[in-house]
Design a protein around this motif. Structure first.
Motif: not given
Length: 255
Positions: A49-75
């Motif tokens: 449960c802790l590992g899946s939570t960590t992965i979910m947090l990483l998936s949502i918030y771990g790549f926030s620095e790239f959301v405004n890059e024109s060639n990056v599509r956040a999913d």
């Protein structure tokens, strides 16, 4: 400079709260599995449960620095999808087969459910995470008791008895089972040789019974009675996993 939307940011306090909630909810389901003496227990469920939570947090918030890059599509769901498919290897390790008896399916399912709970907590979907945990505990505790009561006279079980090849042994075992109201449906005899320390060969065999037992207590009483015979070396049943009925082979001399 473009300001990144706050939807891609989370405070350290929120991170801590979500991971603590994941530990709590995963631990609740794991505690029930641990209490029932299953392979994947308290710590395993917490880690999943802790590992899946960590992965979910990483998936949502771990790549926030790239959301405004024109060639990056956040999913935000891309890593979560890998958890759903990848958690299966843990479940497969919890499933065991002994003859026709398969155990661990419920524990494997609970590990998969705990991974889903962790993903919900990581995404901030708290109501569904708590509701899923509650319903999982209802299924594991209350529905488990109801299922056993409902199917108490319909389940087929196996016992394996190792005996010295001696006349009358089979009749005594059948009588011990019949005295407890246990119906024998099928029996298989497997010849064997018991080698002792002094190199004397004793003809032995394994008797595999398939039967219907009304309850665990009566089967346990029958196994205790069977094991008192001087010609019985061991008696066991996978149905009584976790109960003290597995015994070491006792020395028996030929009459």
């Amino acid at each position: 400079m473009t300001v990144i939307s706050s939807v891609w940011h989370i405070s350290h306090l929120d991170l801590l709260i979500r991971m603590l909630i994941a530990t709590l909810l995963g631990g609740l389901i794991g505690l029930e599995r641990e209490w029932s003496n299953h392979a994947a227990g308290f710590r395993t469920h917490i880690l999943v449960c802790l590992g899946s939570t960590t992965i979910m947090l990483l998936s949502i918030y771990g790549f926030s620095e790239f959301v405004n890059e024109s060639n990056v599509r956040a999913d935000p769901a891309r890593l979560a999808a890998q958890v759903i498919s990848g958690i299966g290897f843990l479940g497969a390790g919890a499933i065991l087969r002994n003859g026709s008896v398969v155990s661990g399916l419920t524990t494997a399912a609970s590990v998969w459910v705990v991974a889903a709970v962790g993903l919900c907590v990581g995404a901030g979907f708290f109501f569904v995470a708590v509701l899923c945990t509650f319903l999982a505990l209802v299924s594991l505790i209350l529905l488990n008791k109801w299922e056993k009561y409902l199917l108490r006279n319909r389940r087929v079980h196996e016992i394996t008895v190792k005996v010295l090849d001696h006349p009358g042994v089979l009749g005594k075992i059948a009588s011990a089972l019949g005295d407890q109201g246990i119906q024998i449906m099928k029996m298989k005899m497997i010849p064997d040789i018991e080698i002792t320390g002094n190199s004397l060969e004793k003809p032995t065999m394994q008797l595999c019974f398939t039967m219907k037992a009304p309850e665990k207590g009566k089967l346990l009483a029958a196994l205790d009675e069977i094991h008192r015979s001087e010609y019985v070396l061991s008696a066991d049943s996978p149905w009584l996993e976790g109960l003290p009925i597995k015994r070491a082979i006792k020395p028996v001399s030929m009459p």
